[in-house]
Motif scaffolding. Structure first.
Motif, PDB file in Angstrom:
ATOM      1  N   TYR A 110       0.832  -1.205   0.000  1.00  0.00           N
ATOM      2  CA  TYR A 110       0.000   0.000   0.000  1.00  0.00           C
ATOM      3  C   TYR A 110       0.865   1.253   0.000  1.00  0.00           C
ATOM      4  O   TYR A 110       1.795   1.381   0.794  1.00  0.00           O
ATOM      5  N   GLY A 114      -4.820   6.071   3.942  1.00  0.00           N
ATOM      6  CA  GLY A 114      -6.149   5.493   4.038  1.00  0.00           C
ATOM      7  C   GLY A 114      -7.162   6.485   4.580  1.00  0.00           C
ATOM      8  O   GLY A 114      -6.878   7.237   5.510  1.00  0.00           O
ATOM      9  N   TYR A 326      -6.454   5.933  -0.484  1.00  0.00           N
ATOM     10  CA  TYR A 326      -7.179   4.670  -0.695  1.00  0.00           C
ATOM     11  C   TYR A 326      -8.229   4.517   0.405  1.00  0.00           C
ATOM     12  O   TYR A 326      -8.294   5.306   1.342  1.00  0.00           O
ATOM     13  N   LYS A 327      -9.020   3.459   0.283  1.00  0.00           N
ATOM     14  CA  LYS A 327     -10.154   3.301   1.190  1.00  0.00           C
ATOM     15  C   LYS A 327      -9.739   2.779   2.563  1.00  0.00           C
ATOM     16  O   LYS A 327      -9.601   3.530   3.519  1.00  0.00           O
ATOM     17  N   VAL A 328      -9.582   1.481   2.656  1.00  0.00           N
ATOM     18  CA  VAL A 328      -9.310   0.854   3.952  1.00  0.00           C
ATOM     19  C   VAL A 328      -8.063  -0.004   3.843  1.00  0.00           C
ATOM     20  O   VAL A 328      -7.980  -0.877   2.974  1.00  0.00           O
ATOM     21  N   PHE A 329      -7.108   0.218   4.709  1.00  0.00           N
ATOM     22  CA  PHE A 329      -5.873  -0.561   4.670  1.00  0.00           C
ATOM     23  C   PHE A 329      -6.156  -2.046   4.887  1.00  0.00           C
ATOM     24  O   PHE A 329      -6.836  -2.431   5.823  1.00  0.00           O
ATOM     25  N   HIS A 407      -1.997   3.033  -4.304  1.00  0.00           N
ATOM     26  CA  HIS A 407      -1.876   1.677  -3.882  1.00  0.00           C
ATOM     27  C   HIS A 407      -1.682   0.830  -5.091  1.00  0.00           C
ATOM     28  O   HIS A 407      -2.470   0.841  -5.957  1.00  0.00           O
ATOM     29  N   GLY A 444      -9.492   7.149   9.251  1.00  0.00           N
ATOM     30  CA  GLY A 444      -8.099   6.852   8.937  1.00  0.00           C
ATOM     31  C   GLY A 444      -7.232   8.103   9.025  1.00  0.00           C
ATOM     32  O   GLY A 444      -6.128   8.069   9.578  1.00  0.00           O
TER      33      GLY A 444
END
Length: 621
Positions: A110, A114, A326-329, A407, A444
């Motif tokens: 990544y 986030g 990005y959304k969710v790690f 990512h 995040g």
């Protein structure tokens, strides 16, 4: 004449021993500062401590003889007592990202920041009504692609919807960027942002494009191609073998004016850090470029979560800035990019309508019936985890839909671990998580803000330098030449390196194991890595023979190059790993023990047999 306040602005002491972490600021502004020699000593002590703290006289020749996790962690905390100051990160990981422990999956691919935590995602799924789909890919707001004129959008686009305004405000606050100085648009990803700049920048009058990348970047290549069609002349910085430092003499020659003309030279594209090797570059290059008539684009995608706090835009104001989220790690790498443009620069841009800009669409617009809309916003995209990774480390092995360059997996010749494939960029909408209201909570970002620059950077520094030291201790037994298992490219043990690592694994005969194979075997062992290609490497005469050994070539039809008929220099394919702010010691330890398994000459064949015996589909390696 360069401003004295820009002197070595990259020298930031985050080790905890210096009361003045921002070593580049003038002494007069820092009355409690220690002498510069203290900072140098701090760095030397850090490197010496790292090299001598972990079994200093040992070389590990058998993966079964490695010290246990518990023993290794004891040595680690003894060497880096400051690591224990970051236990708050472990609490956040345990409470907000439980899926990392439950899945036992290590995500080292990544890049970016986030927006949301996994606990937010789980809460939203639990609270969703029976109407929306109940799965982890369910979106709470959508990204809608459009083709518009960038200049017009910046001048007359306004703040957008209430939702977009709220998200923009949160991001600009997070990045420490002044809304009075910069305007911003959302983009599909990093590549889209670069292309937007390339198609709007006045290359007809300011003809040069100068990029500084030690790896093949999809976004940079997209910019080169687009600008080339508009008459730009592209220049590339080079990096000295073997440490891959910027070839300063060559870059300075390209940046400096030969004559005292006020004419703008062109566009200088500069990352403060390599997303593959972790090499850090001086802020001074941006200052020198601006003083010599260049517009500067800062690629901030590979910076740490709070590195913009050290940069702050208070000393140097780039004309363009690109970052990604990005959304969710560990759950979903898709997201979007952000393009910031200095307001004073907007009037010089040329009008050009192109794709790449996106709108954030409120959730209520996701559930319209076909007679209300085109239907494109009602189709939920079922993108697999691997299919969604396009913006990972440098050259993803698969495409990451309309995602930003935050990512990506470096396995395909596409680009930045966060970048996008051409096909997916054409899709009309992608989804990202929110809380379903205009009061979006980006937990995040909140978590990163609460931790701060010094704690996050110090933790990553300890983990990455320990990992490098441990990898360099892996060596094949009974070889006169003492063949190391791992070769690391770029900076090794170093205080001010970034949390990214480029390396290769070699067999007992000294032949390189293909990076794609290492990546596949890591994935089978629940570790996600990336791979990419280092390039623009300069070899002095001293390393001429070594150049022939390490630089790979590819056959190009109809082309001939000196030394190898019909083959063109390719660069060096490498395995890449990146540590996010949630990484812990167990993550680095497990990567180390995985790589150590290559000391077993039969490891690859054993893995192939194991998967065949389990009646799983055989993957060609």
């Amino acid at each position: 004449m360069q401003s004295p306040c820009l002197k070595e602005a990259t020298q930031v002491c985050l080790h905890g021993c210096c009361p003045r972490p921002f070593l580049g600021l003038p002494e007069a502004q820092n009355p409690i500062s220690k002498p510069r020699s203290t900072a140098s000593a701090c760095r030397r002590n850090f490197a010496a401590t790292t090299a001598s703290s972990f079994f200093p006289d040992a070389q590990f020749t058998d993966h079964e003889s490695l010290p246990s996790l518990k023993e290794s962690f004891a040595h680690f905390t003894k060497a880096y007592p400051q690591y224990t100051d970051s236990t708050q990160v472990d609490h956040i990981r345990a409470q907000e990202y439980q899926h990392l422990s439950l899945s036992k999956h290590i995500c080292l691919d990544y890049i970016g920041v986030g927006l949301f935590s996994n606990s937010q995602l789980q809460t939203q799924n639990a609270n969703s009504s029976s109407h929306p789909p109940q799965h982890s890919e369910f979106p709470f707001f959508s990204i809608h692609h459009k083709s518009v004129n960038l200049k017009s959008q910046l001048l007359h686009g306004g703040q957008g919807s209430e939702l977009e305004s709220a998200i923009k405000k949160r991001i600009t606050d997070f990045l420490n960027i002044s809304e009075s100085d910069y305007c911003m648009v959302f983009t599909a990803n990093k590549s889209s942002a670069f292309k937007l700049v390339a198609e709007s920048y006045p290359f007809q009058s300011s003809r040069k494009l100068l990029t500084v990348y030690d790896y093949k970047s999809e976004a940079a290549e997209t910019m080169v191609q687009a600008s080339g069609k508009r008459g730009a002349r592209t220049l590339f910085a080079e990096f000295k073998w073997p440490r891959l430092r910027i070839h300063s003499a060559k870059l300075r020659k390209m940046v400096l004016r030969k004559r005292k003309k006020k004419k703008t030279r062109g566009l200088f594209v500069f990352p403060l850090q390599s997303r593959m090797t972790g090499a850090s570059y001086s802020y001074q290059w941006m200052s020198i470029a601006q003083e010599n008539g260049w517009h500067v684009l800062l690629d901030a995608c590979a910076l740490g979560p709070k590195d913009m706090d050290s940069f702050g835009l208070s000393l140097i104001h780039p004309d363009f800035l690109v970052c990604s989220f990005y959304k969710v790690f560990g759950e979903n790498p898709t997201g979007f990019g952000c393009l910031f443009v200095k307001k004073s620069i907007v009037p010089i841009l040329e009008s050009s309508t192109c794709a790449g800009i996106v709108n954030l669409v409120p959730p209520k617009k996701l559930f319209r019936f076909p007679d209300d809309s085109s239907g494109t916003d009602t189709d939920l995209e079922q993108t697999s985890r691997q299919g969604a990774r396009e913006d990972k480390l440098a050259t993803p092995s698969s495409s990451l839909g309309p995602t930003p360059e935050m990512h990506r997996r470096e396995g395909s010749p596409k680009e930045e671990g966060p970048e996008t494939s051409a096909d997916l960029v054409k899709e009309k909408s992608t989804r990202i998580y929110g809380n379903g209201s205009l009061g979006i909570e980006c937990r995040g970002l909140d978590q990163v803000d609460s931790l701060g620059l010094i704690l996050i950077s110090s933790r990553a520094r300890c983990l990455m330098n320990w990992l490098i030291n441990a990898l360099m201790k892996l060596q094949y037994p009974n070889t006169e030449t003492k063949i190391p298992l791992v070769r690391i490219y770029g900076p090794k043990i170093k205080f001010d390196r970034g949390p990214a690592l480029a390396f290769n694994v070699y067999d007992w005969k000294g032949e390189k194991v293909e990076p794609a194979l290492v990546q596949k075997l890591a994935d089978r062992n629940n570790i996600t890595l990336s791979n990419g290609c280092l390039h623009q490497i300069w070899f002095s005469d001293k390393y001429a023979e070594e150049r022939e050994q390490v630089i790979e070539t590819r056959r190009d039809e109809g082309k001939e190059t000196r030394g190898s008929k019909n083959k063109a220099p390719q660069g060096i394919r490498v395995v890449t790993a990146a540590l996010g702010f949630l990484a812990n010691f167990e993550d680095t330890y497990r990567l180390w023990t995985f790589v150590a398994r290559f000391l077993d000459a039969d490891f690859v064949e054993k893995e192939r047999w194991r998967y065949t015996a389990l009646n799983q589909k055989t993957v060609e390696v």
